[in-house]
Design a protein around this motif. Structure first.
Motif, PDB file in Angstrom:
ATOM      1  N   ALA A  12      37.582  39.279  39.214  1.00 19.29           N
ATOM      2  CA  ALA A  12      38.718  39.852  39.808  1.00 19.29           C
ATOM      3  C   ALA A  12      39.087  38.609  40.446  1.00 19.29           C
ATOM      4  N   SER A  13      40.541  38.490  41.083  1.00 20.55           N
ATOM      5  CA  SER A  13      41.260  37.707  41.779  1.00 20.55           C
ATOM      6  C   SER A  13      41.295  38.106  43.046  1.00 20.55           C
ATOM      7  N   PHE A  14      41.348  37.217  44.115  1.00 19.74           N
ATOM      8  CA  PHE A  14      41.374  37.608  45.414  1.00 19.74           C
ATOM      9  C   PHE A  14      42.390  36.742  46.426  1.00 19.74           C
ATOM     10  N   LYS A  15      43.295  37.419  47.149  1.00 19.22           N
ATOM     11  CA  LYS A  15      44.223  36.429  47.706  1.00 19.22           C
ATOM     12  C   LYS A  15      43.663  36.091  48.742  1.00 19.22           C
ATOM     13  N   VAL A  16      44.315  35.256  49.809  1.00 20.74           N
ATOM     14  CA  VAL A  16      43.858  34.752  50.879  1.00 20.74           C
ATOM     15  C   VAL A  16      43.778  35.654  51.931  1.00 20.74           C
ATOM     16  N   ASP A  17      44.418  37.066  52.061  1.00 26.74           N
ATOM     17  CA  ASP A  17      44.194  37.925  52.989  1.00 26.74           C
ATOM     18  C   ASP A  17      43.260  38.769  52.555  1.00 26.74           C
ATOM     19  N   GLY A  18      42.286  38.594  51.386  1.00 22.32           N
ATOM     20  CA  GLY A  18      41.013  39.341  50.989  1.00 22.32           C
ATOM     21  C   GLY A  18      41.456  40.484  50.271  1.00 22.32           C
ATOM     22  N   MET A  19      42.759  40.679  49.622  1.00 22.92           N
ATOM     23  CA  MET A  19      43.030  41.729  48.672  1.00 22.92           C
ATOM     24  C   MET A  19      42.451  41.275  47.315  1.00 22.92           C
ATOM     25  N   SER A  20      42.153  42.306  46.642  1.00 25.29           N
ATOM     26  CA  SER A  20      41.543  41.770  45.278  1.00 25.29           C
ATOM     27  C   SER A  20      42.125  42.524  44.193  1.00 25.29           C
ATOM     28  N   THR A  21      42.182  42.094  42.824  1.00 21.25           N
ATOM     29  CA  THR A  21      42.904  42.495  41.908  1.00 21.25           C
ATOM     30  C   THR A  21      41.866  42.442  40.797  1.00 21.25           C
ATOM     31  N   PRO A  22      41.466  43.482  40.008  1.00 17.89           N
ATOM     32  CA  PRO A  22      40.495  43.209  38.820  1.00 17.89           C
ATOM     33  C   PRO A  22      41.210  42.834  37.536  1.00 17.89           C
ATOM     34  N   LEU A  23      40.675  41.943  36.892  1.00 17.40           N
ATOM     35  CA  LEU A  23      41.275  41.136  35.855  1.00 17.40           C
ATOM     36  C   LEU A  23      40.570  41.548  34.313  1.00 17.40           C
ATOM     37  N   LYS A  24      39.388  41.481  34.609  1.00 22.41           N
ATOM     38  CA  LYS A  24      38.496  42.123  33.351  1.00 22.41           C
ATOM     39  C   LYS A  24      37.197  42.761  33.691  1.00 22.41           C
ATOM     40  N   PHE A  25      36.469  43.719  32.864  1.00 21.32           N
ATOM     41  CA  PHE A  25      35.232  44.022  33.165  1.00 21.32           C
ATOM     42  C   PHE A  25      34.541  44.268  32.036  1.00 21.32           C
ATOM     43  N   ARG A  26      33.089  44.311  32.197  1.00 23.39           N
ATOM     44  CA  ARG A  26      32.024  44.387  31.146  1.00 23.39           C
ATOM     45  C   ARG A  26      31.345  45.739  31.338  1.00 23.39           C
ATOM     46  N   ILE A  27      31.213  46.537  30.388  1.00 27.63           N
ATOM     47  CA  ILE A  27      30.299  47.729  30.411  1.00 27.63           C
ATOM     48  C   ILE A  27      29.438  47.453  29.649  1.00 27.63           C
ATOM     49  N   GLN A  28      28.211  48.193  29.840  1.00 27.96           N
ATOM     50  CA  GLN A  28      27.091  47.980  28.861  1.00 27.96           C
ATOM     51  C   GLN A  28      27.237  49.318  28.013  1.00 27.96           C
ATOM     52  N   GLU A  29      27.328  49.199  26.837  1.00 29.75           N
ATOM     53  CA  GLU A  29      27.417  50.664  25.899  1.00 29.75           C
ATOM     54  C   GLU A  29      25.993  50.707  25.248  1.00 29.75           C
ATOM     55  N   GLN A  30      25.892  51.437  24.401  1.00 28.52           N
ATOM     56  CA  GLN A  30      24.223  51.859  23.999  1.00 28.52           C
ATOM     57  C   GLN A  30      23.839  50.369  23.498  1.00 28.52           C
TER      58      GLN A  30
END
Length: 86
Positions: A12-30
């Motif tokens: 995720a990216s975080f701004k100076v004020d602490g606001m976060s934005t997800p960019l990508k994620f990893r999920i464990q499949e089978q």
């Protein structure tokens, strides 16, 4: 949408004020992990889940050629991310 509440790893990216934005994620499949790039964050809201403050992100991405909408939740007190709904 179906509620799954699976823990995930997020970049995720975080701004100076602490606001976060997800960019990508990893999920464990089978068998192996799947990495999904977040193409667009539709909206962001704050709520409580089981008494814990959570930040909900409704996002969309193209997965296997189909546009999918899903929700990610971030728990600021622990720093944990969850795939909430798919």
């Amino acid at each position: 949408m179906k509620t799954v509440m699976k823990p995930i790893e997020v970049i995720a990216s975080f701004k100076v004020d602490g606001m976060s934005t997800p960019l990508k994620f990893r999920i464990q499949e089978q068998d192996s992990p799947t990495i999904i790039k977040v193409e667009h964050v539709c909206f962001r809201s704050e709520d409580k889940l089981a008494g814990n403050k959570m930040i909900t992100f409704q996002c969309q991405s193209t997965i296997n050629g189909l546009l999918k909408v899903f929700e990610l939740k971030f728990e600021p007190s622990t720093g944990k991310w969850f795939l909430f709904k798919i």
